[in-house]
Design a protein around this motif. Structure first.
Motif, PDB file in Angstrom:
ATOM      1  N   VAL A  85       0.857  -1.160  -0.094  1.00 43.02           N
ATOM      2  CA  VAL A  85       0.038  -0.088   0.195  1.00 43.02           C
ATOM      3  C   VAL A  85       0.955   1.248  -0.050  1.00 43.02           C
ATOM      4  N   VAL A  86       0.450   1.976  -0.724  1.00 46.41           N
ATOM      5  CA  VAL A  86       1.153   3.459  -1.079  1.00 46.41           C
ATOM      6  C   VAL A  86       0.351   4.498  -0.375  1.00 46.41           C
ATOM      7  N   THR A  87       0.879   5.586   0.698  1.00 47.71           N
ATOM      8  CA  THR A  87       0.294   6.702   1.080  1.00 47.71           C
ATOM      9  C   THR A  87       1.217   7.510   0.488  1.00 47.71           C
ATOM     10  N   ARG A  88       0.701   8.756  -0.255  1.00 49.15           N
ATOM     11  CA  ARG A  88       1.195   9.632  -0.662  1.00 49.15           C
ATOM     12  C   ARG A  88       0.599  11.135  -0.122  1.00 49.15           C
ATOM     13  N   GLY A  89       1.660  11.811   0.093  1.00 50.09           N
ATOM     14  CA  GLY A  89       1.307  13.203   0.894  1.00 50.09           C
ATOM     15  C   GLY A  89       2.304  14.488   0.544  1.00 50.09           C
ATOM     16  N   ARG A  90       1.823  15.542   1.021  1.00 48.09           N
ATOM     17  CA  ARG A  90       2.851  16.808   0.853  1.00 48.09           C
ATOM     18  C   ARG A  90       2.882  17.415   2.256  1.00 48.09           C
ATOM     19  N   MET A  91       3.865  18.418   2.017  1.00 51.66           N
ATOM     20  CA  MET A  91       4.201  19.163   3.248  1.00 51.66           C
ATOM     21  C   MET A  91       2.817  19.890   3.885  1.00 51.66           C
ATOM     22  N   ARG A  92       2.108  20.486   2.822  1.00 51.48           N
ATOM     23  CA  ARG A  92       1.165  21.252   3.176  1.00 51.48           C
ATOM     24  C   ARG A  92       0.037  20.545   3.756  1.00 51.48           C
ATOM     25  N   ASP A  93       0.150  19.153   3.878  1.00 50.48           N
ATOM     26  CA  ASP A  93      -1.080  18.268   4.625  1.00 50.48           C
ATOM     27  C   ASP A  93      -0.917  18.434   5.884  1.00 50.48           C
ATOM     28  N   ASN A  94       0.430  18.886   6.470  1.00 48.22           N
ATOM     29  CA  ASN A  94       0.536  18.780   8.011  1.00 48.22           C
ATOM     30  C   ASN A  94       0.919  20.302   8.396  1.00 48.22           C
TER      31      ASN A  94
END
Length: 444
Positions: A210-219
């Protein structure tokens, strides 16, 4: 692998999602599970965003592929603590180096010591590279630059942090997967900012992951006010920003001195190699610890004034006498007339250790007065002019070349482009150095 996260719900913590429920829904949850259970769920891991929580299902590898500041370390620490608290288990904690594993994964602001749940006794033994829980769970620290260090170990679970940037990533990950074999369902969590590496793409496409993708702005809720805006103003939309902030895999970094297409255009096979008039071996000694890479590259000059990259003989994690021996062997193998040795890191020691393995080795020392990228620019121009060819494929070297950015940033694998720097020294000596009397034709 399937993907997880990516919507607005992934940017909200469990606590925030509970707060967004209507009064009737909150009362229903309290009546169903009890106040103590709900309060417990909303603290600790309840402060994590949905994208930081383990995905459901019987997965084998969970990869968090996200920009810096996303919260990857926090997610890893909470995952490990949750499993360790259930019953005695064995964990492998792997960082880019032992120091990185300790300072980020264990002692960092979001690491295991900082996130230890109240009442769950945890002790760190730095001299043993080991973390012990009161209930018998145990974690050992490893370096991604030392694949053999993982041999012989057996683990229920493993967490590899910034694994795309490990000095010997593919080999270390292979050994880590082989070692994570205890229990009914061993699992790996891999967290990293991405790099355009073929083996990473292959990993992401494997079944059972499973791959979770994300960005700095999510945090953004946990970042200093104005920090994200300042970075976006400087790097937003650039290749570096897309990779480091938004967590995208960028195959060809915009602004890189070398492109994949350029290297493919300049690739040749052994049968295409013309007679050579000079051959040199360039060495960029490692500046870091035992896991650092010693760049060793062999290049030749053809009679028509064209350069050829002949071999990448670089070594990772080798003691000075071992990389010096590799330099001497490469020089003998190719009949080199010169060894170009950078002495910024090590000074006279570099020459001494080379002379110790071959007293008659023809050594020319060079000292860097400019940064790696500034030195690389003239050599990159030679490629664009069609004056340099690669005899075959050098994946690790080429990944580093494609990570050298015109703005001075290095965006490739590893902490430093040691292989690329050695190539630059070799081609500079052959094609950009002082003109010498033209020697006679030679062959390998």
């Amino acid at each position: 692998m399937t993907s997880a996260g990516g919507d607005l719900r992934a940017q909200a913590s469990v606590r925030q999602l509970f707060s967004a429920l209507g009064e009737a829904q909150r009362i229903e949850l309290l009546d169903r599970f009890g106040a103590d259970a709900v309060i417990s769920a909303l603290s600790g891991t309840g402060t994590l965003r949905m994208a930081q929580l383990p995905p459901p299902g019987a997965w084998t590898i969970w990869t968090i592929l996200a920009g810096r500041g996303f919260g990857k370390t926090r997610a890893g620490a909470e995952w490990v603590h949750g499993l360790a608290a259930e019953r005695p288990r064995r964990f492998a904690l792997v960082g880019a180096s032992l120091e990185a594993a300790r300072t980020v994964m264990v002692e960092g602001e979001s690491g295991l010591l900082a996130r230890a749940p109240e009442g769950l006794g945890v002790e760190f033994l730095p001299s043993l590279h080991q973390l012990n829980w009161e209930n018998g769970s145990q974690a050992r620290l490893f370096s991604g630059g030392d694949p053999d260090g993982l041999r012989g170990g057996q683990f229920d679970f493993a967490w590899g942090d910034e694994f795309a940037h490990w000095p010997r990533a593919e080999a270390a990950l292979t050994n880590l997967r082989l070692a994570t074999r205890l229990g009914e369902h061993p699992q790996l969590l891999l967290t990293t900012t991405p790099l355009p590496l073929p083996w990473l793409r292959a990993l992401l496409s494997e079944p059972g992951g499973v791959v979770t993708r994300g960005r700095m702005r999510d945090n953004r809720a946990n970042l200093p006010e104005g920090f994200l805006a300042a970075l976006q103003a400087r790097y937003g939309g650039t290749a570096v920003g897309r990779q480091e902030i938004d967590g995208e895999i960028i195959d060809s970094l915009e602004g890189a001195l070398w492109s994949r297409g350029l290297l493919e255009r300049q690739r040749r096979q052994v049968g295409d190699l013309p007679p050579l008039v000079r051959v040199v071996v360039a060495v960029d000694p490692p500046a870091g610890g035992v896991a650092a890479v010693c760049g060793i590259v062999v290049a030749g000059l053809a009679g028509e004034g064209r350069g050829w990259a002949l071999e990448d003989a670089s070594l990772a994690g080798a003691r000075p006498e071992l990389w010096a021996q590799a330099v001497a062997e490469a020089a003998e193998r190719h009949g080199a007339d010169r060894v170009i040795a950078e002495i910024n890191n090590g000074g006279d020691m570099v020459t001494s250790v080379l002379r110790a393995v071959d007293a008659v080795l023809p050594i020319q020392t060079v000292r860097a007065a400019r940064g790696k990228v500034a030195r690389a620019e003239p050599v990159a121009s030679l490629y664009a002019q069609g004056r340099v060819f690669h005899m075959g494929s050098f994946p690790d070297l080429e990944d580093q070349l494609c990570g050298l950015m015109a703005n001075g940033i290095y965006g490739g694998p590893g902490a430093s482009p040691d292989r690329a720097d050695a190539l630059v020294w070799a081609l500079t000596a052959l094609l950009l150095g002082p003109r010498r009397e033209r020697p006679g034709i030679r062959s390998l």
